[in-house]
Write an enzyme that holds these catalytic residues in place. Structure first.
Site, short mmCIF file in Angstrom:
data_model
loop_
_atom_site.label_atom_id
_atom_site.label_comp_id
_atom_site.label_asym_id
_atom_site.label_seq_id
_atom_site.Cartn_x
_atom_site.Cartn_y
_atom_site.Cartn_z
N LYS A 34 18.51 -59.21 -65.94
CA LYS A 34 17.08 -59.42 -65.18
C LYS A 34 15.93 -58.69 -65.77
CE LYS A 34 16.53 -56.64 -61.29
NZ LYS A 34 14.99 -56.24 -61.48
N ASP A 61 12.38 -61.48 -62.58
CA ASP A 61 12.30 -61.04 -61.01
C ASP A 61 10.80 -60.78 -60.84
OD1 ASP A 61 12.75 -60.18 -58.65
OD2 ASP A 61 13.83 -58.34 -59.00
N LYS A 63 8.85 -61.76 -57.97
CA LYS A 63 8.72 -62.12 -56.65
C LYS A 63 7.35 -62.53 -56.21
CE LYS A 63 11.97 -58.15 -55.67
NZ LYS A 63 12.07 -57.62 -56.90
N ASP A 66 1.60 -65.61 -53.19
CA ASP A 66 0.23 -65.87 -53.35
C ASP A 66 0.05 -67.06 -52.67
OD1 ASP A 66 -2.66 -65.58 -54.32
OD2 ASP A 66 -2.04 -64.26 -55.74
N ILE A 67 -1.30 -67.55 -52.68
CA ILE A 67 -1.67 -69.04 -52.35
C ILE A 67 -0.83 -70.02 -53.18
CG2 ILE A 67 -3.89 -68.22 -51.43
CD1 ILE A 67 -5.14 -69.63 -53.68
N PRO A 68 -0.62 -71.12 -52.54
CA PRO A 68 0.40 -72.05 -53.14
C PRO A 68 -0.02 -72.47 -54.67
CG PRO A 68 0.20 -72.92 -50.95
CD PRO A 68 -0.95 -71.45 -51.07
N THR A 70 -2.04 -70.89 -56.69
CA THR A 70 -1.94 -69.96 -57.81
C THR A 70 -0.52 -69.54 -58.05
OG1 THR A 70 -3.85 -68.68 -57.05
CG2 THR A 70 -1.92 -67.27 -58.23
N THR A 117 16.71 -55.36 -50.21
CA THR A 117 17.95 -54.59 -50.02
C THR A 117 17.72 -53.20 -49.85
OG1 THR A 117 18.49 -54.55 -52.38
CG2 THR A 117 19.66 -56.26 -50.95
N ARG A 209 21.64 -49.39 -62.46
CA ARG A 209 21.92 -48.08 -63.00
C ARG A 209 23.60 -47.76 -63.30
NH1 ARG A 209 17.85 -45.68 -58.58
NH2 ARG A 209 18.09 -47.99 -57.62
#
Length: 231
Positions: A34, A61, A63, A66-68, A70, A117, A209
């Site tokens: 990741k 990753d 995430k 924003d507007i569709p 973009t 999480t 970790r």
């Protein structure tokens, strides 16, 4: 049954630290890793090219939320980098998620983040003003994700069974917050062990970790790998 690779969270500050970490593994060991915000923002797209050139799979990753239009354009750019999996925030809505799918195409897996999480039910209610239960919030986001045509969600392993019973076994559930017995929870709230994630039915699990900061990362990785693939 196909063996599953734990996804190692490369939560390092720069590309040099990543190179040193990956050198600990045999060249023939092809990992699933990741790349998150810290590493991507410090090293840019080159870090993806570096890891892919070594033969590893990449979950990017970022995430996106924003507007569709973009998000669609951003996903098209990520598709050019050859990522194997990436994600958006389900809170962006169905139209945004549909745009993300259109921009990325149907090669890489596309997931939506439900509730982090690190978020407790109390925090969700106070900070987001979502007054249902946390499980209800996660389930609602999963349903919206399926409507948008994405492959699955990022959720706690504690929500996997409910999501799969509602949306089917083919709907993917990626679970962060995995901690072997004896490991510190850190900033995670809803955690399970690799054995528990396997038995619950998680399709992918992310662990950082406990591997990257272990005294012997290679040994720690194989311990998690074995637990993940136990019969």
């Amino acid at each position: 049954m196909r063996e599953k690779r734990p996804i190692i969270a490369l939560d390092f500050p720069n590309a040099e630290a990543v190179k040193q970490f990956l050198k600990l593994f045999p060249a023939e060991e092809k990992l699933f890793v990741k790349i998150g915000m810290e590493l991507y923002y410090s090293s840019g797209p080159d870090i993806i090219r570096l890891v892919k050139n070594l033969g590893h799979s990449v979950f990017l990753d970022l995430k996106l939320h924003d507007i569709p239009n973009t998000v669609k354009s951003a996903m098209a750019a990520l598709a050019e980098l050859g990522v194997d999996m990436t994600n958006v925030h389900a809170a962006g809505g169905v139209e945004m998620m549909k745009a993300a799918r259109e921009g990325l195409g149907f090669g890489p897996k596309l997931l939506a983040v439900t509730q982090l999480t690190s978020t407790s039910e109390e925090q969700m209610r106070a900070d987001q003003n979502i007054q249902t239960s946390l499980v209800e919030s996660v389930t609602h986001y999963a349903q919206q994700t399926a409507i948008a045509g994405l492959d699955g969600v990022v959720c706690s392993a504690q929500e996997v069974k409910g999501i799969k019973s509602l949306l089917g076994e083919d709907f993917l559930c990626l679970t962060p917050g995995i901690r072997p017995i004896g490991s510190s929870k850190g900033d995670q709230k809803r955690v399970v062990t690799p054995d528990e994630a396997r038995s619950i039915g998680s399709d992918y699990m992310v662990i950082g970790r406990p591997i990257t900061q272990a005294d012997d990362p290679l040994r720690a990785y194989y311990a998690v790998y074995t637990a993940w693939n136990a019969l």
